[in-house]
Design a protein around this motif. Structure first.
Motif, PDB file in Angstrom:
ATOM      1  N   PRO A 196     137.705 -35.378  77.510  1.00  0.00           N
ATOM      2  CA  PRO A 196     137.283 -34.831  76.211  1.00  0.00           C
ATOM      3  C   PRO A 196     138.046 -33.565  75.841  1.00  0.00           C
ATOM      4  O   PRO A 196     138.087 -32.592  76.601  1.00  0.00           O
ATOM      5  N   ALA A 197     138.643 -33.582  74.648  1.00  0.00           N
ATOM      6  CA  ALA A 197     139.493 -32.470  74.221  1.00  0.00           C
ATOM      7  C   ALA A 197     138.704 -31.205  73.938  1.00  0.00           C
ATOM      8  O   ALA A 197     139.286 -30.127  73.828  1.00  0.00           O
ATOM      9  N   ASP A 198     137.376 -31.301  73.801  1.00  0.00           N
ATOM     10  CA  ASP A 198     136.584 -30.100  73.551  1.00  0.00           C
ATOM     11  C   ASP A 198     136.162 -29.411  74.848  1.00  0.00           C
ATOM     12  O   ASP A 198     135.438 -28.424  74.822  1.00  0.00           O
ATOM     13  N   LYS A 199     136.633 -29.927  75.986  1.00  0.00           N
ATOM     14  CA  LYS A 199     136.318 -29.305  77.269  1.00  0.00           C
ATOM     15  C   LYS A 199     137.570 -29.079  78.120  1.00  0.00           C
ATOM     16  O   LYS A 199     137.555 -28.243  79.022  1.00  0.00           O
ATOM     17  N   TYR A 200     138.638 -29.838  77.839  1.00  0.00           N
ATOM     18  CA  TYR A 200     139.803 -29.813  78.724  1.00  0.00           C
ATOM     19  C   TYR A 200     141.103 -29.784  77.926  1.00  0.00           C
ATOM     20  O   TYR A 200     141.215 -30.411  76.872  1.00  0.00           O
ATOM     21  N   PHE A 201     142.080 -29.087  78.475  1.00  0.00           N
ATOM     22  CA  PHE A 201     143.438 -29.100  77.951  1.00  0.00           C
ATOM     23  C   PHE A 201     144.202 -30.134  78.775  1.00  0.00           C
ATOM     24  O   PHE A 201     144.559 -29.897  79.923  1.00  0.00           O
ATOM     25  N   ASN A 202     144.416 -31.306  78.183  1.00  0.00           N
ATOM     26  CA  ASN A 202     145.032 -32.420  78.889  1.00  0.00           C
ATOM     27  C   ASN A 202     146.549 -32.258  78.932  1.00  0.00           C
ATOM     28  O   ASN A 202     147.196 -32.099  77.889  1.00  0.00           O
ATOM     29  N   GLU A 343     145.551 -19.190  67.365  1.00  0.00           N
ATOM     30  CA  GLU A 343     145.331 -20.642  67.418  1.00  0.00           C
ATOM     31  C   GLU A 343     144.198 -20.981  68.380  1.00  0.00           C
ATOM     32  O   GLU A 343     143.339 -21.828  68.089  1.00  0.00           O
ATOM     33  N   ILE A 344     144.181 -20.334  69.549  1.00  0.00           N
ATOM     34  CA  ILE A 344     143.131 -20.608  70.528  1.00  0.00           C
ATOM     35  C   ILE A 344     141.762 -20.209  69.978  1.00  0.00           C
ATOM     36  O   ILE A 344     140.791 -20.974  70.074  1.00  0.00           O
ATOM     37  N   TRP A 345     141.674 -19.029  69.362  1.00  0.00           N
ATOM     38  CA  TRP A 345     140.389 -18.577  68.845  1.00  0.00           C
ATOM     39  C   TRP A 345     139.920 -19.433  67.671  1.00  0.00           C
ATOM     40  O   TRP A 345     138.723 -19.733  67.541  1.00  0.00           O
ATOM     41  N   ASN A 346     140.830 -19.848  66.795  1.00  0.00           N
ATOM     42  CA  ASN A 346     140.433 -20.569  65.581  1.00  0.00           C
ATOM     43  C   ASN A 346     140.241 -22.064  65.803  1.00  0.00           C
ATOM     44  O   ASN A 346     139.313 -22.671  65.254  1.00  0.00           O
ATOM     45  N   ASP A 347     141.139 -22.696  66.553  1.00  0.00           N
ATOM     46  CA  ASP A 347     141.134 -24.162  66.640  1.00  0.00           C
ATOM     47  C   ASP A 347     140.886 -24.699  68.043  1.00  0.00           C
ATOM     48  O   ASP A 347     140.688 -25.904  68.209  1.00  0.00           O
ATOM     49  N   LEU A 348     140.918 -23.835  69.058  1.00  0.00           N
ATOM     50  CA  LEU A 348     140.674 -24.291  70.428  1.00  0.00           C
ATOM     51  C   LEU A 348     139.581 -23.462  71.089  1.00  0.00           C
ATOM     52  O   LEU A 348     139.524 -23.368  72.311  1.00  0.00           O
ATOM     53  N   SER A 349     138.717 -22.893  70.278  1.00  0.00           N
ATOM     54  CA  SER A 349     137.718 -21.959  70.815  1.00  0.00           C
ATOM     55  C   SER A 349     136.801 -22.635  71.831  1.00  0.00           C
ATOM     56  O   SER A 349     136.288 -21.978  72.745  1.00  0.00           O
ATOM     57  N   TYR A 350     136.601 -23.936  71.689  1.00  0.00           N
ATOM     58  CA  TYR A 350     135.723 -24.658  72.606  1.00  0.00           C
ATOM     59  C   TYR A 350     136.284 -24.668  74.033  1.00  0.00           C
ATOM     60  O   TYR A 350     135.564 -24.954  74.997  1.00  0.00           O
ATOM     61  N   LEU A 351     137.573 -24.375  74.197  1.00  0.00           N
ATOM     62  CA  LEU A 351     138.159 -24.327  75.542  1.00  0.00           C
ATOM     63  C   LEU A 351     137.840 -23.021  76.263  1.00  0.00           C
ATOM     64  O   LEU A 351     137.893 -22.966  77.496  1.00  0.00           O
ATOM     65  N   VAL A 352     137.522 -21.979  75.497  1.00  0.00           N
ATOM     66  CA  VAL A 352     137.348 -20.666  76.123  1.00  0.00           C
ATOM     67  C   VAL A 352     135.952 -20.079  75.932  1.00  0.00           C
ATOM     68  O   VAL A 352     135.632 -19.057  76.540  1.00  0.00           O
ATOM     69  N   ILE A 353     135.126 -20.699  75.101  1.00  0.00           N
ATOM     70  CA  ILE A 353     133.780 -20.181  74.860  1.00  0.00           C
ATOM     71  C   ILE A 353     132.761 -21.133  75.474  1.00  0.00           C
ATOM     72  O   ILE A 353     132.730 -22.335  75.151  1.00  0.00           O
TER      73      ILE A 353
END
Length: 711
Positions: A196-202, A343-353
């Motif tokens: 799942p892309a909302d939990k992992y950076f594949n 980019e991480i904060w706006n579109d990949l925030s689910y990876l770090v929060i």
């Protein structure tokens, strides 16, 4: 820039201009041929808000690596080792966190290291990476997934045209549709196995891209910026070749410092090439927020290949997002870092929060995560390793590992760490391996066991050992069968390596062709100073079958020209009972030796006189015969206990000087055997060829059998 590096880089550039001047990153292709992505590019404006990196939060990205290999054992060929993946993660952290100490000692190319000027440009992005320790179901994992892609077949139907593509032949392509795809679409693989892309950076490791056989051309690609989650999210994630991954293992020349992954992850975090999508010029950028790479503090430039001769005089050749060689790449700019963090904060925030993918489970949990046993084998012994992960947060002491019922102690393993236990020359036995981690306090036992069955394939052990010359990058070799399928091979050795490389496999009966080529036309000869055909400095190689050399090149004869081809056939002869007893009298005597000497020369296939099965009786066969002089053969019963054959005997001790009296018969010769832990004593009496077989069992009882052998 050091003078030594100047000289080397000039040489590097001269030698590899053709390779590195072609497009090496496929990300621009992905954008330019896709109207949707092109629109995203046009609408996206950078100049991200400024960030004080001294006080900025560290953003930790949970990573899972997907290795799509060709069926090799772990650590061989395209199925790269855990250590290679771990070195990739470690190096990514060194580069994104500007660990200049680590980069300073990452020496390459005859000891050339990054110089002080290059290292001074490195900026800590406060972005780092970790291998996931929890899978999508919350179970422990080491974040490394492996898939055998040798049977992947993809059928494309586009504009009424059908195309069948084999992953084993062409690998993947960054294209998703078309009439002439050069590989399996990467989206097809990702749809099968992405987490799942909302939990992992594949991250994806592949065998080849666009049919490049893991060689030149595109080395990796990534979408620029996030595709979000859901249907599109599974397609997100960079793709790179197996032999540009990490800093250890068999990496290709010029791709040994992991900067390909740094480059592609830069794309994934919304960075363009420093020269922009359209290959910018040295001047003319009126709005750096919307033109070029959309980052104001990267100097305007066109594509660069050289660390010392940039296309534009102000180019930042040390930038990870250019095409310069890896030995000068050390930095992202402040503006690039701000763009990635935005980019991480706006579109990949689910990876770090609120993401716990990299937080180990509490308590105690040991698990077996990989075992390097082969799928098939043809020798009595095998070397392999077992990786044991401590997925829990507590340190573990006193654990053991059991292999087929025999236990071995494990050292202390700290929480969230691992240990690799290696075994050499381990008996294959019946091919079944039952492996278990034993730890009394383990709270999660589902990952404690591993079962593996080796296919005990008939065949011959083929081994190739090569020491390349200085120009190892020019060498390519392969072993093919009669269907022209490549069964073993390699290319892209490092420049100026003095390392020997060993490759081996089991081959069934059949005929094969060994081919080695050199693109410069002088074999593996570094220098022939006198031009007399005798190499003054060169490499060497040796091709053996079942331990017998069939083709060998020494350094002085290393100049074989552009190509050397050698055809050979393998015949696996049936096992010969009591080999050396040619007259069949039950013992091996001088008479048998004379018979062997009489048959020296060509004897054809599977002759009993041909100990090494090479079709010729010679010195090697005599040397293998001599230790057998004086041995007594007998019947099958003489050499077996139950169904255990002679070839599993572990130990033989001659006790002929010990006299025994058993059942009133004097014994003059005794041989003691240990057969897989069962002690057996064979004795011979004085009269009538009576043999007494005495077996000592584990409970202390004995069994004595009388066998008539004849004189």
């Amino acid at each position: 820039m050091k003078i030594g590096k100047l000289i080397f880089t000039a040489l590097f550039f001269t030698l590899s201009f053709i390779s590195f001047s072609q497009e090496e990153c496929g990300s621009d292709q992905m954008i330019s041929r896709n109207p949707f992505l092109q629109q995203m590019y046009d609408n996206r404006v950078a100049c991200a808000p400024g960030v004080d990196l001294d006080t900025a939060q560290v953003l930790t990205i949970p990573v899972v690596f997907h290795i799509v290999h060709l069926g090799e054992s772990i650590g061989e060929g395209t199925n790269i080792s855990d250590e290679q993946i771990l070195s990739c993660i470690e190096n990514l952290n060194d580069r994104f966190r500007a660990n200049t100490e680590a980069l300073a000692v990452l020496e390459n190319y005859q000891g050339v290291a990054y110089d002080e000027d290059e290292l001074s440009l490195a900026i800590d992005s406060k972005i780092e990476f970790c291998l996931s320790v929890r899978d999508p179901d919350g179970n422990p994992t080491d974040g490394i997934m492996r898939y055998d892609g040798s049977d992947i077949v993809y059928t494309s139907n586009f504009s009424g045209q059908t195309q069948t593509i084999y992953y084993a032949e062409d690998g993947v392509t960054s294209a998703t549709s078309g009439t002439s795809l050069q590989g399996v679409p990467h989206t097809y693989l990702k749809s099968q196995w992405a987490w799942p892309a909302d939990k992992y950076f594949n991250c994806w490791v592949v065998t080849e891209i666009d049919g490049n056989n893991g060689g030149n051309g595109i080395q990796g690609f990534s979408y620029v910026g996030s595709l979000g989650t859901g249907l599109n999210g599974i397609n997100y994630g960079p793709v790179c070749l197996y032999n540009v991954t990490g800093t250890v293992g068999e990496l290709k020349w010029g791709r040994e410092l992991n900067t390909t992954w740094t480059h592609e992850i830069g794309h994934a975090f919304n960075l363009y090439h420093t020269f922009g999508l359209f290959g910018d010029n040295c001047t003319g950028e009126t709005n750096p927020c919307t033109q070029g790479d959309q980052v104001p503090d990267t100097p305007q430039t066109s594509t660069n290949q050289s660390c010392n001769s940039p296309f534009c005089p102000d180019a930042m050749v040390e930038n990870y997002m250019d095409y310069t060689q890896e030995q000068c790449k050390t930095a992202f700019t402040q503006g690039q870092i701000e763009r990635m963090r935005e980019e991480i904060w706006n579109d990949l925030s689910y990876l770090v929060i609120d993401n716990y993918s990299c937080q180990p489970l509490s308590g105690n949990d040991l698990g077996i995560t990989s075992v390097t046993l082969p799928q098939s084998w043809c020798t009595d012994e095998v070397s392999f390793s077992v990786k044991i992960n401590n997925f829990g947060g507590n340190d573990v002491t006193g654990a053991q590992i059991s292999i087929n019922g025999v236990t071995y102690p494990l050292p202390p393993i700290p929480g969230s760490d691992f240990f690799v236990l290696g075994f050499t020359d381990f008996s294959v036995g019946d091919g079944i391996f039952e492996i278990e981690v034993i730890y009394d306090e383990d709270q999660y036992t589902d990952n404690n066991t591993y079962y593996h069955e080796i296919d005990l394939a008939g065949g011959s052990w083929v081994e190739f050992v090569i020491t390349p010359d200085v120009w190892g990058n020019e060498i390519e070799w392969e072993i093919t069968n009669e269907l022209e399928q490549v069964l073993l091979g390699e290319d892209g050795y490092p420049f100026n390596s003095d390392t020997s490389y060993t490759y081996n496999t089991c081959l069934p009966d059949g005929c094969y062709t060994f081919t080695i080529t050199d693109s410069n036309g002088d074999g593996i000869c570094s220098f022939d100073l006198n031009g007399d055909g005798i190499c003054d400095n060169g490499g060497s190689f040796d091709l053996t079958v079942n331990g017998n050399s069939i083709l060998s090149i020494e350094p002085e004869n290393a100049d074989f020209g552009s190509e050397l081809t050698f055809d050979f056939c393998i015949v696996n002869c049936p096992e010969v009972y009591c080999q050396g007893d040619f007259d069949g009298d039950g013992s091996i005597t001088v008479t048998d030796l004379l018979d062997l000497l009489y048959n020296i020369g060509n004897v054809g296939t599977c002759s009993p006189y041909d100990f090494d099965n090479n079709g010729v009786v010679g010195t090697e066969d005599v040397l293998q015969f001599l230790p057998k002089l004086g041995l007594i053969c007998g019947t099958d019963e003489y050499f077996k206990v139950g169904s255990i054959p002679l070839n599993v005997i572990d130990e033989i001790r001659d006790l002929s000087n010990i006299n025994h009296v058993i059942l009133d018969k004097q014994i003059i010769s005794t041989k003691y055997y240990t057969l897989r832990g069962v002690e057996v004593t064979y004795t011979r009496s004085l009269s009538n060829g009576i043999y007494l077989q005495e077996t000592l069992f584990s409970d202390g009882t004995r069994e004595v059998k009388k066998i008539f052998m004849g004189e």
